[in-house]
Design an enzyme around this catalytic site. Structure first.
Site, PDB file in Angstrom:
ATOM      1  N   ASP A 225      -8.479 -80.171   1.264  1.00 57.58           N
ATOM      2  CA  ASP A 225      -8.342 -81.585   1.582  1.00 57.58           C
ATOM      3  C   ASP A 225      -6.957 -82.048   1.151  1.00 57.58           C
ATOM      4  O   ASP A 225      -6.555 -81.807   0.022  1.00 57.58           O
ATOM      5  CB  ASP A 225      -9.419 -82.361   0.798  1.00 57.58           C
TER       6      ASP A 225
ATOM      7  N   ASP B 231      -6.622 -86.558   4.730  1.00 58.05           N
ATOM      8  CA  ASP B 231      -7.344 -87.761   4.332  1.00 58.05           C
ATOM      9  C   ASP B 231      -6.606 -89.042   4.751  1.00 58.05           C
ATOM     10  O   ASP B 231      -5.385 -89.124   4.625  1.00 58.05           O
ATOM     11  CB  ASP B 231      -7.467 -87.733   2.796  1.00 58.05           C
TER      12      ASP B 231
ATOM     13  N   GLU C 113      -8.441 -87.119   9.383  1.00 54.47           N
ATOM     14  CA  GLU C 113      -9.401 -88.207   9.212  1.00 54.47           C
ATOM     15  C   GLU C 113      -8.729 -89.443   9.810  1.00 54.47           C
ATOM     16  O   GLU C 113      -8.020 -90.171   9.130  1.00 54.47           O
ATOM     17  CB  GLU C 113      -9.734 -88.449   7.734  1.00 54.47           C
TER      18      GLU C 113
ATOM     19  N   HIS D 131     -19.376 -86.518   3.759  1.00 55.43           N
ATOM     20  CA  HIS D 131     -19.605 -86.960   2.381  1.00 55.43           C
ATOM     21  C   HIS D 131     -19.368 -88.462   2.213  1.00 55.43           C
ATOM     22  O   HIS D 131     -19.551 -88.984   1.117  1.00 55.43           O
ATOM     23  CB  HIS D 131     -18.701 -86.180   1.425  1.00 55.43           C
ATOM     24  N   ASP D 132     -18.926 -89.144   3.268  1.00 49.74           N
ATOM     25  CA  ASP D 132     -18.699 -90.594   3.200  1.00 49.74           C
ATOM     26  C   ASP D 132     -19.759 -91.367   3.974  1.00 49.74           C
ATOM     27  O   ASP D 132     -19.623 -92.578   4.169  1.00 49.74           O
ATOM     28  CB  ASP D 132     -17.337 -90.955   3.811  1.00 49.74           C
TER      29      ASP D 132
HETATM   30  C1  NOJ Z   1     -11.587 -90.706   2.656  1.00 49.85           C
HETATM   31  C2  NOJ Z   1     -12.399 -89.760   1.820  1.00 49.85           C
HETATM   32  O1  NOJ Z   1     -13.217 -88.980   2.642  1.00 49.85           O
HETATM   33  C3  NOJ Z   1     -13.168 -90.623   0.848  1.00 49.85           C
HETATM   34  O2  NOJ Z   1     -14.182 -89.907   0.182  1.00 49.85           O
HETATM   35  C4  NOJ Z   1     -12.183 -91.245  -0.090  1.00 49.85           C
HETATM   36  O3  NOJ Z   1     -12.844 -92.140  -0.950  1.00 49.85           O
HETATM   37  C5  NOJ Z   1     -11.092 -92.002   0.663  1.00 49.85           C
HETATM   38  N1  NOJ Z   1     -10.601 -91.324   1.836  1.00 49.85           N
HETATM   39  C6  NOJ Z   1      -9.901 -92.253  -0.234  1.00 49.85           C
HETATM   40  O4  NOJ Z   1      -9.180 -91.063  -0.428  1.00 49.85           O
END
Ligand code: NOJ
Ligand code: CA
Length: 585
Positions: A127, A229, A286, A358-359
């Site tokens: 990541d 990210d 992302e 995971h989000d």
């Molecule tokens: C996206 C990530 O997937 C998430 O888990 C994170 O809190 C935020 N970006 C900040 O890095």
């Protein structure tokens, strides 16, 4: 009446596919990129497998699971951040890009993982979190020490506003002002996320050069690539100014500023030229809120990334007031969002398709009607997503149908964004009980509970005390129970993966165009995949039987999530939650 039962055909076809896939190479010419012919799998390292009893997943746990991941068919593993970090946002706050956090292991463990994975034909994807760092990163420690040192311009600093307060009225993604005052500099720094996550200044070429150096350092170590990210956030809209408030706190989401920024692709293209392209590395962005005309700069032949996640389904039902006011998606909304995304990337490049990460909450709890947790429905949702054009990106536990967890009280919650949304709900007048019930379905913790390996203590995740409560449903939902059981969710995913990798079908499954079939038909989601063969993929999004007319003769039944299929008079009768992949004659 012509009526056929396809049960035997389905069993035979599935068996042939598994055989074919085990020895099969890619169906397309060898110059095609490796990642298109495989599937990717996200590992939330903290919750995957603990090997030293501290209750936290670790790198050794992944290495010890590689045979499992190979059996599943994963060709790329994205690991959530395991760099040195104070863990304010579970690793998305990096203090040192060149070190592994001791909680996850050592650099030697990482090298071993890369090597062992490579021996099994699996690439490790890390990541890349570089919109921001941790405030404990030595870069930031130096930057905040004064206005005239080497790193003083590495982050985004502004003098106080006219009233002596924050320079603008932006709200950070995790709540509160996006600005934090630093008494030593007498200035504010910007943080799109937590205040412990200061934003790097990408306008500064030294920052970019330092980041490219770090990326290349990792790629030279044998890494397969990166998941990038929060990438759209690196470009800010200048000059900074207020935007109209969108909540009673008088602030406005920082997204309003970010969505006005232009030119992020100049940075990203530079990064691709300096790092990914020379290494032929895989990259998945992302990317949120991209503009349609920008897609060819992001993915496809001239894009800066190999692929990007499609998040359009995630936005369904979102309310600007917060989670407490947001709605869950209906099947029709889900279908419309998916088809629109397939249209957008057609002819451009590959999206990475997900039902969860995971989000997000667990896909089966989010996209299926409340209470519907049958294996048939889980397989249908998974199958409909998996068969889309793009790269299927499974999230750990998806392959066994893991579900949202249960929160007994707000004390069970670890996720910072759930805690923020809970406060927002209370501020809006909800009682504590109502607020918890309102935010629970959206919580990121739903996906972060430990992987359910078995029905043993702590779901077999750890011999110690898990850092987060195991989902209490693990005696019912676990891998040990499903592995080798032909009607399990796990074996169903394996048959989908086998189909994607089989020499006879890979060309169509990987590259074929997507064309909706009967899109107006309520609670039916069906589409063609048209390549050198024509496949019809269909799912009955209903707890009742229905009929689906057929567009032609069935040549073969490739996947069926139920034991039987009956077809008569040019139509198939679909049982509740039935999912089919048919080849048309
Ligand atoms: C996206 C990530 O997937 C998430 O888990 C994170 O809190 C935020 N970006 C900040 O890095
Ligand atoms: Ca551990």
């Amino acid at each position: 009446m012509k009526k056929r039962i396809y049960r035997i055909l389905a069993v035979l076809t599935a068996a042939c596919l598994l055989l074919a896939a085990s020895g099969a190479g890619a169906a397309k010419a060898e110059n095609e990129l490796w990642w298109k012919n495989t599937i990717a799998y996200e590992i939330y390292v903290r919750s995957f497998r603990d090997t030293n009893g501290d209750g936290i997943g670790d790198l050794k746990g992944i290495t010890q699971s590689l045979d499992y991941l190979k059996e599943l068919g994963a060709g790329a593993l994205w690991l959530t951040p395991c760099y040195a970090s104070p863990q304010e946002d579970n690793g998305y706050d990096i203090a040192n890009f060149y070190e592994i956090d001791p909680v996850y292991g050592t650099m030697a463990d990482m090298d071993e993982l890369i090597r062992e994975a490579g021996e099994r034909g699996i690439r490790i994807v890390m990541d890349l979190v570089f919109n921001h760092t941790s405030d404990a990163n030595p870069w930031f420690v130096e930057a905040r020490a004064g206005r005239n040192n080497e790193k003083s311009d590495w982050y985004i600093w502004r003098d106080p506003g006219e009233d002596g307060g924050a320079p603008t009225n932006w709200r950070s993604i995790f709540g509160g002002s996006a600005w934090e005052y630093d008494p030593i500099r007498g200035q504010y720094y910007l943080h799109t996320f937590l205040k412990q996550q200061p934003d790097l200044n990408w306008e500064n070429p030294e920052v970019r050069a330092e980041l490219y150096k770090m990326i290349n350092w990792w790629l030279d170590r044998g890494l397969g690539g990166f998941r990038i990210d929060a990438i759209i956030n690196i470009k800010k809209f200048l000059p900074f100014r207020d935007f109209p408030a969108d909540r009673e706190d008088g602030l406005c989401s920082i997204r309003r500023m970010l969505e006005k920024a232009q030119g992020v692709y100049l940075f990203l293209d530079e990064m691709a030229r300096e790092t990914f392209r020379p290494h032929d590395a895989f990259s998945v962005g992302e990317v949120f809120d991209e503009k349609e005309e920008d897609l060819p700069f992001i993915i496809g032949e001239n894009g800066c990334f190999s692929t990007m996640f499609d998040f359009s389904e995630k936005h369904i039902g979102a309310d600007p007031r917060g989670w407490y006011a947001s709605a869950l998606p209906t099947p029709e909304e889900y279908k419309a969002a998916v088809f629109a995304a397939q249209r957008r990337c057609a002819g451009v490049g590959f999206f990475s398709n997900i039902i969860e990460n995971h989000d997000e909450p667990r896909g089966v709890s989010h996209y299926l009607p409340a209470g519907e947790r049958s294996d048939a429905a889980k397989k249908m949702l998974g199958g409909l997503n998996f068969m889309l054009r793009g790269l299927p990106f499974l999230y750990q536990g998806q392959e066994i149908g893991m579900e949202n967890t249960v929160f007994d009280s707000i004390g069970d919650v670890d996720d910072i964004s759930t805690l923020d949304e809970y406060r927002v709900a209370l501020d809006a007048g909800l009682t504590e009980e109502q607020a918890l019930a309102a935010v629970a379905p959206f919580s990121r913790d739903n996906a972060r509970t430990p992987f359910q390996w078995s029905a043993e203590a702590n779901a077999g995740f750890t011999a110690g005390t898990p850092w987060m409560k195991v989902n209490p449903n693990y005696p019912r939902v676990n891998l040990a129970d499903q592995r080798g059981r032909p009607d399990s969710v796990y074996e169903f995913y394996r048959s989908l993966i086998a189909l994607r990798k089989s020499p006879d079908y890979a060309e169509t499954v990987v590259y074929g165009e997507t064309e909706p079939y009967l899109p107006e038909e309520k609670d039916l989601m069906a589409y063609f995949r048209r390549g050198d063969r024509t496949l019809l993929v269909a799912g009955n999004f209903r707890s009742e039987e229905r009929t689906m007319p057929l567009p032609g003769e069935i040549g073969a039944l490739l996947i069926n999530n139920l034991p039987e299929l009956s077809a008569a008079d040019g139509a198939v009768r679909m049982a509740p939650w039935q999912f089919l992949v048919l080849e048309l004659a």
